[in-house]
Design a protein around this motif. Structure first.
Motif, PDB file in Angstrom:
ATOM      1  N   TRP A   1       6.238  -6.347   3.616  1.00  0.00           N
ATOM      2  CA  TRP A   1       4.806  -6.296   3.234  1.00  0.00           C
ATOM      3  C   TRP A   1       4.342  -7.898   2.716  1.00  0.00           C
TER       4      TRP A   1
ATOM      5  N   GLU B   1       0.888  -1.139   0.034  1.00  0.00           N
ATOM      6  CA  GLU B   1      -0.062  -0.003   0.089  1.00  0.00           C
ATOM      7  C   GLU B   1       0.810   1.342   0.047  1.00  0.00           C
ATOM      8  N   ALA B   2       0.262   2.304  -0.597  1.00  0.00           N
ATOM      9  CA  ALA B   2       0.949   3.541  -0.573  1.00  0.00           C
ATOM     10  C   ALA B   2       1.449   4.020   0.703  1.00  0.00           C
ATOM     11  N   TRP B   3       0.907   3.684   1.889  1.00  0.00           N
ATOM     12  CA  TRP B   3       1.341   3.978   3.331  1.00  0.00           C
ATOM     13  C   TRP B   3       2.465   3.382   3.732  1.00  0.00           C
ATOM     14  N   TRP B   4       2.620   2.195   2.916  1.00  0.00           N
ATOM     15  CA  TRP B   4       3.867   1.190   3.829  1.00  0.00           C
ATOM     16  C   TRP B   4       5.175   1.834   3.447  1.00  0.00           C
ATOM     17  N   SER B   5       5.734   2.198   4.499  1.00  0.00           N
ATOM     18  CA  SER B   5       7.184   2.996   4.314  1.00  0.00           C
ATOM     19  C   SER B   5       8.235   1.883   4.334  1.00  0.00           C
ATOM     20  N   LEU B   6       8.000   0.427   4.911  1.00  0.00           N
ATOM     21  CA  LEU B   6       9.101  -0.452   5.173  1.00  0.00           C
ATOM     22  C   LEU B   6       9.559  -0.992   3.873  1.00  0.00           C
TER      23      LEU B   6
END
Length: 149
Positions: free
Chosen positions: A64, A54-59
């Motif tokens: 993911w 997802e766009a909010w996933w910064s890892l």
């Protein structure tokens, strides 16, 4: 057959829109047809988990992917008993056609990408155990125990 998380990462780099499904395979799914088991209603696509972060996933995307794979149905490690058809994890691409009652993506116009080896699932479990504060399946068990407290 895919053997490493890095293979899934490479596929996602080449083209987004990759999903994972746990079933007896595409041929068996086609024969049975996608339907909601509780209501008996036909579904517009096969239920599957998205592997695109997802766009909010910064890892890292690998984490993911690992989390999505560890959220496959619990019996994924159960041995084949000879009564039910063998079930396994496999990758697909397709057109999003809606969402099921549990929020899973419903995928139509399916293209089979490949089957996931058990060693890949085990790698995903290890990544999640090392990176996140949860064992595969433990979070769900905790939620059930809290609900019954």
């Amino acid at each position: 057959m895919l053997y490493q998380l890095s293979e899934i990462e490479r596929l996602l780099d080449e083209a987004p829109g990759l999903y994972v499904r746990y079933s007896a395979g595409y041929a068996a799914d086609l024969e049975a047809g996608p339907f909601d088991t509780e209501s008996g209603l036909p579904l517009p696509g096969l239920p599957a988990r998205p592997l695109d972060p997802e766009a909010w996933w910064s890892l890292p995307p690998r984490e993911w992917i690992a989390r999505q794979l560890t959220r496959l149905p619990a019996p994924r490690h159960a041995p084949f008993d000879g009564v039910r058809p063998e079930r396994f994890a496999w990758l697909l691409r397709g057109r999003p056609a809606g969402h099921g009652l549990d929020g899973e993506a419903l995928v139509a116009d399916v293209e089979v990408v490949g089957r996931l080896a058990e060693c890949l699932i085990a790698e995903a479990d290890r990544v999640c155990e090392e990176r996140f504060d949860a064992e595969p399946g433990r979070r769900e068990a905790e939620l059930v125990s809290v609900a019954h407290a």
